[in-house]
Write a protein that holds these residues in place. Structure first.
Motif, PDB file in Angstrom:
ATOM      1  N   MET A   1       7.990 -28.726  -1.247  1.00  0.00           N
ATOM      2  CA  MET A   1       8.436 -29.147  -2.544  1.00  0.00           C
ATOM      3  C   MET A   1       9.016 -30.548  -2.460  1.00  0.00           C
ATOM      4  N   ALA A   2       8.757 -31.303  -3.442  1.00  0.00           N
ATOM      5  CA  ALA A   2       9.296 -32.654  -3.477  1.00  0.00           C
ATOM      6  C   ALA A   2      10.778 -32.601  -3.809  1.00  0.00           C
ATOM      7  N   GLN A   3      11.535 -33.269  -3.018  1.00  0.00           N
ATOM      8  CA  GLN A   3      12.965 -33.377  -3.260  1.00  0.00           C
ATOM      9  C   GLN A   3      13.203 -34.590  -4.152  1.00  0.00           C
ATOM     10  N   PRO A   4      14.369 -34.710  -4.741  1.00  0.00           N
ATOM     11  CA  PRO A   4      14.640 -35.868  -5.602  1.00  0.00           C
ATOM     12  C   PRO A   4      14.547 -37.196  -4.853  1.00  0.00           C
ATOM     13  N   ASN A   5      14.737 -37.189  -3.543  1.00  0.00           N
ATOM     14  CA  ASN A   5      14.685 -38.423  -2.773  1.00  0.00           C
ATOM     15  C   ASN A   5      13.363 -38.598  -2.026  1.00  0.00           C
ATOM     16  N   THR A   6      12.296 -37.982  -2.512  1.00  0.00           N
ATOM     17  CA  THR A   6      10.980 -38.135  -1.894  1.00  0.00           C
ATOM     18  C   THR A   6      10.531 -39.588  -2.011  1.00  0.00           C
ATOM     19  N   PRO A   7      10.160 -40.212  -0.885  1.00  0.00           N
ATOM     20  CA  PRO A   7       9.725 -41.609  -0.975  1.00  0.00           C
ATOM     21  C   PRO A   7       8.424 -41.742  -1.769  1.00  0.00           C
ATOM     22  N   VAL A  54       1.242 -29.717   0.377  1.00  0.00           N
ATOM     23  CA  VAL A  54       0.036 -29.591  -0.451  1.00  0.00           C
ATOM     24  C   VAL A  54       0.139 -28.385  -1.387  1.00  0.00           C
ATOM     25  N   ILE A  55       0.451 -27.226  -0.838  1.00  0.00           N
ATOM     26  CA  ILE A  55       0.431 -26.007  -1.645  1.00  0.00           C
ATOM     27  C   ILE A  55       1.636 -25.930  -2.573  1.00  0.00           C
ATOM     28  N   GLN A  56       2.840 -26.144  -2.043  1.00  0.00           N
ATOM     29  CA  GLN A  56       4.045 -26.007  -2.861  1.00  0.00           C
ATOM     30  C   GLN A  56       4.524 -27.316  -3.468  1.00  0.00           C
ATOM     31  N   TYR A  57       3.837 -28.392  -3.298  1.00  0.00           N
ATOM     32  CA  TYR A  57       4.287 -29.687  -3.773  1.00  0.00           C
ATOM     33  C   TYR A  57       4.372 -29.732  -5.296  1.00  0.00           C
ATOM     34  N   ARG A  58       5.497 -30.174  -5.793  1.00  0.00           N
ATOM     35  CA  ARG A  58       5.685 -30.428  -7.217  1.00  0.00           C
ATOM     36  C   ARG A  58       6.184 -31.858  -7.355  1.00  0.00           C
ATOM     37  N   PRO A  59       5.500 -32.686  -8.112  1.00  0.00           N
ATOM     38  CA  PRO A  59       5.968 -34.070  -8.253  1.00  0.00           C
ATOM     39  C   PRO A  59       7.340 -34.116  -8.919  1.00  0.00           C
TER      40      PRO A  59
END
Length: 62
Positions: A1-7, A54-59
């Motif tokens: 999952m994308a965290q708020p600080n994802t580059p 890939v699977i759990q990634y949420r922008p």
């Protein structure tokens, strides 16, 4: 999952897939050369990357 600080460089799909494919390829190299421990370690890294990037990634919401 994308965290708020994802580059920003981690947001494109091709980058996230590449970060999963490279350890999977290296796992194949290690297994081919008979290094089962390192082959399984890199396979686990590739599987974890596939699951999280890939699977759990949420922008992130802008």
């Amino acid at each position: 999952m994308a965290q708020p600080n994802t580059p920003n460089w981690m947001r494109p799909l091709w980058v996230r897939v590449l970060l999963c494919v490279l350890p999977a390829v290296w796992a194949g190299v290690e297994l081919y050369n008979g290094n089962q421990f390192w082959g399984l370690m890199f396979a686990a890294v590739a599987a974890y990357g596939l699951w999280t990037q890939v699977i759990q990634y949420r922008p992130p919401e802008e």
